[in-house]
Scaffold this motif. Structure first.
Motif, PDB file in Angstrom:
ATOM      1  N   TYR A 130       0.821  -1.220   0.000  1.00  0.00           N
ATOM      2  CA  TYR A 130       0.000   0.000   0.000  1.00  0.00           C
ATOM      3  C   TYR A 130       0.851   1.266   0.000  1.00  0.00           C
ATOM      4  CZ  TYR A 130       0.682   0.535   5.084  1.00  0.00           C
ATOM      5  OH  TYR A 130       1.223   0.698   6.328  1.00  0.00           O
ATOM      6  N   HIS A 132       3.459   2.405   1.756  1.00  0.00           N
ATOM      7  CA  HIS A 132       4.150   3.015   2.904  1.00  0.00           C
ATOM      8  C   HIS A 132       5.664   2.957   2.640  1.00  0.00           C
ATOM      9  CE1 HIS A 132       5.763   3.707   6.862  1.00  0.00           C
ATOM     10  NE2 HIS A 132       4.556   3.908   7.358  1.00  0.00           N
ATOM     11  N   ARG A 165      -5.840  -8.046  -4.639  1.00  0.00           N
ATOM     12  CA  ARG A 165      -6.681  -6.874  -4.909  1.00  0.00           C
ATOM     13  C   ARG A 165      -8.096  -7.277  -5.333  1.00  0.00           C
ATOM     14  NH1 ARG A 165      -4.174  -3.332  -9.307  1.00  0.00           N
ATOM     15  NH2 ARG A 165      -2.464  -3.377  -7.795  1.00  0.00           N
ATOM     16  N   ASP A 186     -11.739   4.297   6.388  1.00  0.00           N
ATOM     17  CA  ASP A 186     -11.902   5.304   5.326  1.00  0.00           C
ATOM     18  C   ASP A 186     -12.667   4.766   4.114  1.00  0.00           C
ATOM     19  OD1 ASP A 186     -10.399   7.053   6.872  1.00  0.00           O
ATOM     20  OD2 ASP A 186      -8.533   6.272   6.026  1.00  0.00           O
ATOM     21  N   PHE A 188     -12.834   1.894   2.680  1.00  0.00           N
ATOM     22  CA  PHE A 188     -11.825   1.156   1.958  1.00  0.00           C
ATOM     23  C   PHE A 188     -12.200   0.812   0.498  1.00  0.00           C
ATOM     24  CE2 PHE A 188     -10.638  -3.197   0.904  1.00  0.00           C
ATOM     25  CZ  PHE A 188      -9.296  -2.961   0.709  1.00  0.00           C
ATOM     26  N   PRO A 190     -10.040  -0.920  -2.622  1.00  0.00           N
ATOM     27  CA  PRO A 190      -8.727  -1.459  -3.009  1.00  0.00           C
ATOM     28  C   PRO A 190      -8.214  -0.906  -4.335  1.00  0.00           C
ATOM     29  CG  PRO A 190     -10.448  -3.125  -3.260  1.00  0.00           C
ATOM     30  CD  PRO A 190     -11.082  -1.961  -2.563  1.00  0.00           C
ATOM     31  N   MET A 194      -3.568   4.395  -2.849  1.00  0.00           N
ATOM     32  CA  MET A 194      -3.053   4.194  -1.497  1.00  0.00           C
ATOM     33  C   MET A 194      -1.979   5.240  -1.216  1.00  0.00           C
ATOM     34  SD  MET A 194      -4.792   1.584  -0.291  1.00  0.00           S
ATOM     35  CE  MET A 194      -6.255   1.116  -1.219  1.00  0.00           C
ATOM     36  N   ASP A 195      -1.105   4.944  -0.274  1.00  0.00           N
ATOM     37  CA  ASP A 195      -0.162   5.951   0.212  1.00  0.00           C
ATOM     38  C   ASP A 195       0.728   6.531  -0.887  1.00  0.00           C
ATOM     39  OD1 ASP A 195       0.616   7.357   2.525  1.00  0.00           O
ATOM     40  OD2 ASP A 195       2.461   6.182   2.634  1.00  0.00           O
ATOM     41  N   ASP A 196       1.037   5.741  -1.893  1.00  0.00           N
ATOM     42  CA  ASP A 196       1.926   6.195  -2.969  1.00  0.00           C
ATOM     43  C   ASP A 196       1.165   6.430  -4.271  1.00  0.00           C
ATOM     44  OD1 ASP A 196       1.214   3.609  -3.513  1.00  0.00           O
ATOM     45  OD2 ASP A 196       3.228   2.922  -4.028  1.00  0.00           O
ATOM     46  N   ASN A 198      -0.704   4.285  -5.843  1.00  0.00           N
ATOM     47  CA  ASN A 198      -1.046   3.031  -6.519  1.00  0.00           C
ATOM     48  C   ASN A 198      -2.212   2.358  -5.815  1.00  0.00           C
ATOM     49  OD1 ASN A 198       1.060   2.596  -8.613  1.00  0.00           O
ATOM     50  ND2 ASN A 198       2.420   2.797  -6.843  1.00  0.00           N
ATOM     51  N   PRO A 199      -2.954   1.509  -6.539  1.00  0.00           N
ATOM     52  CA  PRO A 199      -3.981   0.728  -5.852  1.00  0.00           C
ATOM     53  C   PRO A 199      -3.357  -0.293  -4.909  1.00  0.00           C
ATOM     54  CG  PRO A 199      -3.954   0.228  -8.216  1.00  0.00           C
ATOM     55  CD  PRO A 199      -2.908   1.268  -7.976  1.00  0.00           C
ATOM     56  N   MET A 200      -4.206  -0.950  -4.134  1.00  0.00           N
ATOM     57  CA  MET A 200      -3.716  -1.849  -3.088  1.00  0.00           C
ATOM     58  C   MET A 200      -3.285  -3.208  -3.625  1.00  0.00           C
ATOM     59  SD  MET A 200      -5.740  -3.066   0.305  1.00  0.00           S
ATOM     60  CE  MET A 200      -4.809  -2.156   1.534  1.00  0.00           C
TER      61      MET A 200
END
Ligand SMILES: [Zn+2]
Length: 272
Positions: A130, A132, A165, A186, A188, A190, A194-196, A198-200
């Motif tokens: 995700y 991080h 996913r 939040d 959710f 997928p 996400m944090d960067d 990209n999808p999960m």
């Protein structure tokens, strides 16, 4: 019997991502080792810290309890600082894991792999599931460690832990169909960024291995609960009815190096 070494970014990742596989391996008599990269100091700070106790102390203690629950025989803390989420000021700190020298960190991980004569080594997928920064760094350092031990441990199976996913999307849709509007932290999604950005996780078609850990769902849940100070991160999971928890967490997904894509059900220690 074999040895499974799981490399994780923060205290509690071991439980959420590979807790079932570690519990299963331990229950079957394999040796299970955990390497934790960071101290998790950007986690939630509990209000019951003892005088002189730091969040890092607390999280280390919780990790040891989780390890006991899962049957982990050795825990190595690399003690880098948690880098925080993408864009946080802490990303720039010299001692943040994201800024660690990849070769130096990988040599420390490789030393554990050699010492343990590891058979299976788990890291994360290319975007850390995700995005991080510390999870992405586990991927980089893990890949480098894989290279460093290639001559010493030619049979080592390296598997990237990730989320399925497509399965996550199916769970979210099933929850909405069941009238559950709040389908996770939040709301959710997928497929959302996400944090960067990209999808999960990883599309199902790119996965290679789904490990059935349904029989260890209670153990996995207990190890998540051992990370008591971080309940707000995991409370959504921990309040799931047991049968839903087992459904969502009952399979742990991996992309194994050297295998063609396409998900199959199997186990690290099956004869191949
Ligand atoms: Zn983490």
């Amino acid at each position: 019997m074999g040895t499974l070494v799981c490399f994780h970014a923060h205290p509690d990742d071991e439980s959420i991502a590979t807790g079932g596989s570690m519990a299963r391996a331990a229950a079957e008599g394999h040796r299970v080792v955990l390497i934790v990269a960071t101290d998790g100091i950007h986690g939630e700070v509990p209000d019951d810290l003892a005088p002189g106790e730091t969040l890092a102390d607390r999280r280390r203690d919780e990790t040891m309890r989780s390890a006991e629950v899962l049957g982990i025989r050795r825990v190595e803390f690399l003690d880098y600082h948690d880098s925080g989420m993408t864009g946080w000021d802490s990303n720039g700190h010299d001692d943040a894991f994201v800024n660690a020298d990849v070769d130096a960190a990988a040599e420390r991980v490789a030393a554990v792999l050699r010492d343990e004569r590891a058979d299976v080594f788990t890291i994360y997928d290319w975007h850390g599931g995700y995005g991080h920064p510390d999870h992405v760094q586990v991927h980089r350092v893990g890949r480098r460690a894989e290279e460093l031990v290639a001559d010493d441990l030619p049979g080592l199976l390296v598997a990237e832990s990730t989320m399925n996913r497509d399965a996550m999307r199916r769970f979210a849709a099933a929850a909405r169909d069941a009238g559950i509007d709040d389908v996770g932290p939040d709301d959710f999604d997928p497929d959302g960024p996400m944090d960067d950005g990209n999808p999960m996780g990883t599309p199902e078609a790119e996965l290679t291995l789904g490990v059935d850990v349904r029989a260890y769902a209670d153990v996995k849940r207990a190890s998540m609960a051992a990370h008591r100070s971080q309940v707000s991160d995991s409370s959504f999971f921990l309040t799931m009815p047991p049968e839903v928890f087992t459904e969502v967490f009952g399979t742990e997904w991996f992309v194994e190096h050297g295998r063609d894509p396409g998900p199959r059900s199997g186990w690290f220690f099956d004869a191949s």
